[in-house]
Motif scaffolding. Structure first.
Motif, short mmCIF file in Angstrom:
data_model
loop_
_atom_site.label_atom_id
_atom_site.label_comp_id
_atom_site.label_asym_id
_atom_site.label_seq_id
_atom_site.Cartn_x
_atom_site.Cartn_y
_atom_site.Cartn_z
N PRO A 122 0.84 -1.20 0.00
CA PRO A 122 0.00 0.00 0.00
C PRO A 122 0.87 1.25 0.00
CG PRO A 122 -0.09 -1.10 2.13
CD PRO A 122 0.71 -1.97 1.22
N GLU A 144 -0.91 1.88 6.35
CA GLU A 144 -2.24 1.77 6.95
C GLU A 144 -2.12 1.13 8.33
OE1 GLU A 144 -4.70 3.12 5.46
OE2 GLU A 144 -3.84 3.41 3.49
N GLY A 193 -6.07 4.13 13.39
CA GLY A 193 -6.31 5.11 12.34
C GLY A 193 -6.80 6.46 12.84
#
Length: 200
Positions: A110, A114, A145
């Motif tokens: 990615p 993340e 997050g």
């Protein structure tokens, strides 16, 4: 309720529709002891998405779009931007290799780290045979997050390995009281520690 900044500042508008819309979002006058009735409850879930990163080609396109420089000056401009560390050129090949070989994941890495990737990094350190598992604070925070830093990743940089005498720094974007009181984050970190057999 109190007016707050609205006591000193209200944006004036000639548009009747905008004025009605503003009135609709203001609280009605309330007094102590008033009973409030719930009309509707709306649960909204929002996800933050980091800004798209530039490739050299998209950076040149943006420079053209903004009218900065001309084709003959783009290469030296980008070189200067990199040298002054206004931007950091990512080594995608090294990132991809780490993602596939060290973390054991398949497919493309990615673009952003993340929370689930941060979980893998932390878990890997925790499961190492070393007596101590020492990780940068932002690795721990990146597992959530909502808690992780949402700004420019360069602001989180702790040191520059290529410069041995570089000073160590880290700017906390949340207070310790907030971290201590974050039950969700603390439970998640406790699970990572326990799963690695490093619990109490």
């Amino acid at each position: 309720t109190f007016d707050g900044f609205l006591k000193a500042y209200r944006e004036s508008t000639d548009d009747e529709e905008s004025r009605d819309d503003e009135q609709m979002h203001l609280l009605p006058p309330l007094h102590q002891g008033d009973t409030l009735e719930r009309s509707t409850v709306a649960a909204t879930e929002r996800f933050t998405v980091g800004p798209i990163r530039y490739t050299e080609a998209s950076l040149v396109h943006k420079l053209e779009e903004l009218g900065i420089g001309r084709p003959s000056t783009y290469a030296p401009t980008i070189s200067t931007i990199l040298k002054r560390e206004y931007i950091i050129k990512e080594d995608r090949e090294a990132t991809q290799k780490f993602y596939n070989e060290m973390l054991g994941c398949e497919g493309d890495a990615p673009y952003f780290c993340e929370p689930w990737v941060a979980d893998l990094v932390v878990a890997q350190h925790m499961k190492s045979p070393a007596m101590l598992a020492i990780l940068p604070l932002q690795d721990w925070l990146a597992t959530d997050g909502e808690v992780r830093y949402q700004g420019n990743p360069a602001d989180e940089r702790i040191n520059i390995p290529a410069i041995p005498r570089h000073y160590w720094r880290y700017r906390m974007h949340v207070g310790l009281e907030e971290l201590i009181g974050n039950d969700k984050l603390n439970a998640h970190l406790r699970n990572l520690i326990d799963a690695a057999g490093r619990g109490r």
